[in-house]
Design a protein around this motif. Structure first.
Motif, PDB file in Angstrom:
ATOM      1  N   PHE A  78       7.495  20.316  34.773  1.00 34.40           N
ATOM      2  CA  PHE A  78       9.069  19.594  33.732  1.00 34.40           C
ATOM      3  C   PHE A  78       9.312  19.000  34.924  1.00 34.40           C
ATOM      4  CE2 PHE A  78       7.108  22.277  30.184  1.00 34.40           C
ATOM      5  CZ  PHE A  78       6.315  21.184  29.414  1.00 34.40           C
ATOM      6  N   VAL A 102      13.169  14.121  31.000  1.00 32.54           N
ATOM      7  CA  VAL A 102      11.339  14.660  29.696  1.00 32.54           C
ATOM      8  C   VAL A 102      11.735  15.985  28.856  1.00 32.54           C
ATOM      9  CG1 VAL A 102       9.311  15.643  30.683  1.00 32.54           C
ATOM     10  CG2 VAL A 102      10.194  13.833  32.451  1.00 32.54           C
ATOM     11  N   GLU A 108      10.606  19.367  20.806  1.00 33.02           N
ATOM     12  CA  GLU A 108      10.235  19.781  22.416  1.00 33.02           C
ATOM     13  C   GLU A 108      10.477  21.823  22.224  1.00 33.02           C
ATOM     14  OE1 GLU A 108      12.240  20.089  26.024  1.00 33.02           O
ATOM     15  OE2 GLU A 108      12.972  18.356  25.348  1.00 33.02           O
ATOM     16  N   THR A 159       7.596  23.443  20.851  1.00 30.07           N
ATOM     17  CA  THR A 159       6.413  22.718  21.689  1.00 30.07           C
ATOM     18  C   THR A 159       5.994  23.651  23.226  1.00 30.07           C
ATOM     19  OG1 THR A 159       5.964  20.360  20.900  1.00 30.07           O
ATOM     20  CG2 THR A 159       4.860  20.754  22.951  1.00 30.07           C
ATOM     21  N   PHE A 213       5.269  10.568  29.692  1.00 26.77           N
ATOM     22  CA  PHE A 213       6.395  11.055  29.140  1.00 26.77           C
ATOM     23  C   PHE A 213       6.988   9.474  29.522  1.00 26.77           C
ATOM     24  CE2 PHE A 213       9.832  13.288  26.579  1.00 26.77           C
ATOM     25  CZ  PHE A 213       9.126  12.960  25.321  1.00 26.77           C
ATOM     26  N   ASN A 214       7.275   9.685  27.852  1.00 27.96           N
ATOM     27  CA  ASN A 214       9.040   8.747  28.120  1.00 27.96           C
ATOM     28  C   ASN A 214       9.093   7.771  28.987  1.00 27.96           C
ATOM     29  OD1 ASN A 214      11.805   8.011  26.619  1.00 27.96           O
ATOM     30  ND2 ASN A 214      12.296   9.840  28.122  1.00 27.96           N
ATOM     31  N   ARG A 268       4.009  11.505  21.896  1.00 26.68           N
ATOM     32  CA  ARG A 268       5.208  12.286  21.437  1.00 26.68           C
ATOM     33  C   ARG A 268       5.058  13.818  22.687  1.00 26.68           C
ATOM     34  NH1 ARG A 268       3.760  13.272  15.211  1.00 26.68           N
ATOM     35  NH2 ARG A 268       1.596  13.424  16.375  1.00 26.68           N
ATOM     36  N   PHE A 269       5.709  14.761  22.456  1.00 23.81           N
ATOM     37  CA  PHE A 269       6.121  15.424  23.280  1.00 23.81           C
ATOM     38  C   PHE A 269       5.086  16.682  22.575  1.00 23.81           C
ATOM     39  CE2 PHE A 269       7.485  19.823  24.601  1.00 23.81           C
ATOM     40  CZ  PHE A 269       8.432  19.157  26.035  1.00 23.81           C
TER      41      PHE A 269
END
Length: 229
Positions: free
Chosen positions: A16, A21, A107, A110, A203-204, A217-218
């Motif tokens: 990541f 992020v 997050e 996850t 993402f984002n 979404r994460f």
């Protein structure tokens, strides 16, 4: 969540990006630092100039050719901050503001679930903070799964989008790049991951940056990667 490309079943590790992020801040730390310097030591300081100055010096260190200590010395010299006590206080505040990170909704759960499923996780970051420093942030949040494998450009001597930093993470993870996904939010870093052989996941970010595999979404990561390949 975009599902194009979900036929890929060989991913065993996920790297990541950092800011934007894996974490975010309620206030840009360069802006917070500039305001602190103005309010505490330099009433006439132009905040825009101070923020730009900090970022300019910080970016110089991303390839590891200049250490963080030298970067901060040059930054404070350019601002005209010479008092040793003030410089010490500013350095302490810089760390305080840098460490003030927040996770995205869902997050932590996850990431812990991805680890439980058997994925190897970690971070690939362009930063003047060391890997050890950034790892400590995630340890404090109960995310040892990230803290174990942090590759920071200042340590690696190379920064994104150079394939070298992604391959340094691959070595840390113990898998070839083709078995690693990279989650990022900027076009250049996603392109660099793909060039290195990794699977880019966005993402984002805006539509112009989003990749075929994109997280709304994460927690969408759990649908994209139900188990290691």
């Amino acid at each position: 969540m975009e599902k194009a490309g979900m036929e890929n079943t060989k991913i065993k590790a996920i790297g990541f990006d950092g800011n934007g992020v894996l974490y975010r801040r309620s206030r840009d730390f360069a802006a917070a630092l500039a305001a602190y310097i103005r309010d505490s030591f330099s009433p006439g300081l132009d905040l825009g100039f101070a923020e730009e100055c900090h970022k300019r010096h910080m970016f110089r260190s991303f390839d590891g050719s200049i250490g963080k200590a030298r970067v901060m010395e040059d930054f404070l010299d350019e601002l005209g901050i010479s008092d040793p006590g003030a410089r010490k206080a500013i350095l302490e505040k810089e760390l305080e503001f840098s460490r003030a990170i927040e996770l995205f909704p869902g997050e932590k759960e996850t990431l812990l679930e991805l680890e439980r499923r058997g994925f190897v996780l970690g971070m690939i970051t362009n930063s003047y903070q060391s890997a050890a420093e950034k790892a400590s942030w995630f340890r404090a949040l109960g995310l040892e799964c990230i803290a174990r494998r942090v590759v920071s450009s200042i340590d690696a001597g190379v920064s994104k989008p150079d394939p070298g930093i992604y391959l340094a993470f691959a070595a840390e993870a113990g898998f070839p790049a083709r078995e690693i996904a990279f989650v990022g939010h900027e076009d250049f870093e996603l392109a660099g991951a793909a060039k290195a052989g990794m699977l880019p996941v966005s993402f984002n970010c805006g539509e112009e940056v989003a990749r075929p595999l994109h997280l709304g979404r994460f927690s969408d990561l759990l649908d994209i990667f139900p188990y290691p390949g």
